[in-house]
Design a protein around this motif. Sequence first.
Motif, mmCIF file in Angstrom:
data_model
loop_
_atom_site.group_PDB
_atom_site.id
_atom_site.type_symbol
_atom_site.label_atom_id
_atom_site.label_comp_id
_atom_site.label_asym_id
_atom_site.label_seq_id
_atom_site.Cartn_x
_atom_site.Cartn_y
_atom_site.Cartn_z
ATOM 1 N N GLN A 104 0.822 -1.200 0.000
ATOM 2 C CA GLN A 104 0.000 0.000 0.000
ATOM 3 C C GLN A 104 0.863 1.260 0.000
ATOM 4 N N ASP A 105 0.649 2.128 -0.971
ATOM 5 C CA ASP A 105 1.339 3.413 -1.036
ATOM 6 C C ASP A 105 0.609 4.386 -0.120
ATOM 7 N N PRO A 106 1.296 4.942 0.882
ATOM 8 C CA PRO A 106 0.619 5.852 1.816
ATOM 9 C C PRO A 106 0.075 7.112 1.170
ATOM 10 N N LEU A 107 0.543 7.436 -0.043
ATOM 11 C CA LEU A 107 0.049 8.626 -0.736
ATOM 12 C C LEU A 107 -1.215 8.340 -1.542
ATOM 13 N N VAL A 108 -1.616 7.061 -1.600
ATOM 14 C CA VAL A 108 -2.768 6.663 -2.402
ATOM 15 C C VAL A 108 -4.000 6.479 -1.527
ATOM 16 N N SER A 109 -5.112 7.035 -1.990
ATOM 17 C CA SER A 109 -6.410 6.786 -1.363
ATOM 18 C C SER A 109 -7.401 6.451 -2.465
ATOM 19 N N ILE A 110 -8.301 5.512 -2.179
ATOM 20 C CA ILE A 110 -9.262 5.045 -3.178
ATOM 21 C C ILE A 110 -10.665 5.115 -2.594
ATOM 22 N N GLU A 111 -11.582 5.647 -3.376
ATOM 23 C CA GLU A 111 -12.958 5.792 -2.905
ATOM 24 C C GLU A 111 -13.919 5.461 -4.031
ATOM 25 N N LYS A 112 -15.147 5.120 -3.667
ATOM 26 C CA LYS A 112 -16.170 4.891 -4.676
ATOM 27 C C LYS A 112 -16.682 6.229 -5.190
ATOM 28 N N VAL A 113 -17.110 6.225 -6.434
ATOM 29 C CA VAL A 113 -17.653 7.447 -7.027
ATOM 30 C C VAL A 113 -19.091 7.619 -6.557
ATOM 31 N N THR A 114 -19.384 8.807 -6.065
ATOM 32 C CA THR A 114 -20.716 9.177 -5.597
ATOM 33 C C THR A 114 -21.168 10.425 -6.350
ATOM 34 N N LYS A 115 -22.344 10.906 -6.017
ATOM 35 C CA LYS A 115 -22.822 12.134 -6.645
ATOM 36 C C LYS A 115 -21.882 13.295 -6.351
ATOM 37 N N GLU A 116 -21.233 13.236 -5.194
ATOM 38 C CA GLU A 116 -20.377 14.350 -4.775
ATOM 39 C C GLU A 116 -19.070 14.408 -5.574
ATOM 40 N N ASN A 117 -18.495 13.264 -5.907
ATOM 41 C CA ASN A 117 -17.198 13.287 -6.609
ATOM 42 C C ASN A 117 -17.301 12.815 -8.057
ATOM 43 N N LYS A 118 -18.528 12.620 -8.545
ATOM 44 C CA LYS A 118 -18.739 12.097 -9.896
ATOM 45 C C LYS A 118 -18.103 12.968 -10.969
ATOM 46 N N GLN A 119 -18.251 14.274 -10.880
ATOM 47 C CA GLN A 119 -17.737 15.154 -11.926
ATOM 48 C C GLN A 119 -16.222 15.082 -12.016
ATOM 49 N N VAL A 120 -15.570 14.885 -10.881
ATOM 50 C CA VAL A 120 -14.107 14.743 -10.885
ATOM 51 C C VAL A 120 -13.702 13.505 -11.683
ATOM 52 N N ALA A 121 -14.403 12.385 -11.461
ATOM 53 C CA ALA A 121 -14.108 11.158 -12.192
ATOM 54 C C ALA A 121 -14.381 11.330 -13.683
ATOM 55 N N ILE A 122 -15.477 12.003 -14.017
ATOM 56 C CA ILE A 122 -15.815 12.242 -15.421
ATOM 57 C C ILE A 122 -14.728 13.078 -16.093
ATOM 58 N N ASP A 123 -14.260 14.097 -15.413
ATOM 59 C CA ASP A 123 -13.222 14.967 -15.980
ATOM 60 C C ASP A 123 -11.953 14.184 -16.290
ATOM 61 N N ILE A 124 -11.601 13.253 -15.413
ATOM 62 C CA ILE A 124 -10.410 12.437 -15.642
ATOM 63 C C ILE A 124 -10.592 11.584 -16.892
ATOM 64 N N GLU A 125 -11.723 10.881 -16.977
ATOM 65 C CA GLU A 125 -11.927 9.967 -18.098
ATOM 66 C C GLU A 125 -12.048 10.696 -19.425
ATOM 67 N N CYS A 126 -12.583 11.913 -19.405
ATOM 68 C CA CYS A 126 -12.703 12.687 -20.642
ATOM 69 C C CYS A 126 -11.346 13.173 -21.147
ATOM 70 N N GLU A 127 -10.324 13.121 -20.302
ATOM 71 C CA GLU A 127 -8.975 13.506 -20.711
ATOM 72 C C GLU A 127 -8.191 12.331 -21.290
ATOM 73 N N ILE A 128 -8.783 11.137 -21.283
ATOM 74 C CA ILE A 128 -8.093 9.950 -21.772
ATOM 75 C C ILE A 128 -8.573 9.636 -23.180
ATOM 76 N N PRO A 129 -7.776 9.900 -24.220
ATOM 77 C CA PRO A 129 -8.219 9.669 -25.598
ATOM 78 C C PRO A 129 -8.619 8.222 -25.855
ATOM 79 N N GLU A 130 -7.921 7.266 -25.224
ATOM 80 C CA GLU A 130 -8.209 5.858 -25.456
ATOM 81 C C GLU A 130 -9.614 5.458 -24.990
ATOM 82 N N LEU A 131 -10.186 6.244 -24.080
ATOM 83 C CA LEU A 131 -11.552 5.977 -23.611
ATOM 84 C C LEU A 131 -12.602 6.698 -24.442
#
Length: 261
Positions: free
Chosen positions: A113-140
């Motif tokens: 486990q990397d102490p700098l890494v945290s993992i969470e499920k996507v909820t209504k509160e953080n959904k837009q952040v996840a969407i922004d990441i995936e929209c920056e990935i051309p392969e997706l």
Amino acid sequence: MMNTKDIEELDIAYISSFATKIDTSWGYLFFNEDQPDYYDANHANISTYTGHYEEIIEEVVTFYQSKKLIPRFYLSHYEEHQDFVDALKQRGFGFEEFASPVQLWTKKVYVKQDPLVSIEKVTKENKQVAIDIECEIPELGGSIRKKAFEQEFQHSGYTHYLLKYNNIPCSTACVFEHERDARLESVATLKDFRGKGLIGQLIHSIQQEVEQKDIERLWVMPINEKVEKVYMKSGFETILTMMGGHAFFGGKSLEDVRKGL
């Protein structure tokens, strides 16, 4: 162990989660008019080569053009039906072959486990952040992921995950569950954060959660050999490679899409 029929059935269930499916005598018509550039959501899937080829092609072309969508075919088990491919080419379709490795999670791999890494499920509160990441990935698919993500988020079969490195959101992944199988999808990391082993951290966390559920098999279909090796490091084994064909009446090839072109 999964066989080809199991894999194809799960693939149909996966596509049906974001596209309308119409059964035909020769396969399926998938469409989603809200996402016209999402190839997986808009194609004819040929599984049994029955009927007159010219009539099948005309049916597909008419159907998609009536919905202002580009006609395209995904072909499986087509190697012995080259005459169907020839008929598509004569009609003006472009054609490409592609290999689809199928990998199953078969062994546990220790990940510190990397102490700098945290993992969470996507909820209504953080959904837009996840969407922004995936929209920056051309392969997706780039910006087309926005509508796709929103639709997946509303579907009970999906669980989305967000990884932060030093509290900065930078990686995503999701799992699609169907009966006792699960499929790992949309695994991505922003370019500036690659090379830090974050994908391994994220996959390991997902695997731990899968173990706690009534899931028999976790599988993934990498888009190329490089990605295939990444999953191998996380305990996935390539059990077979399925050949597919893509015939398209316009737009990009799948190869260009996967390269982010």
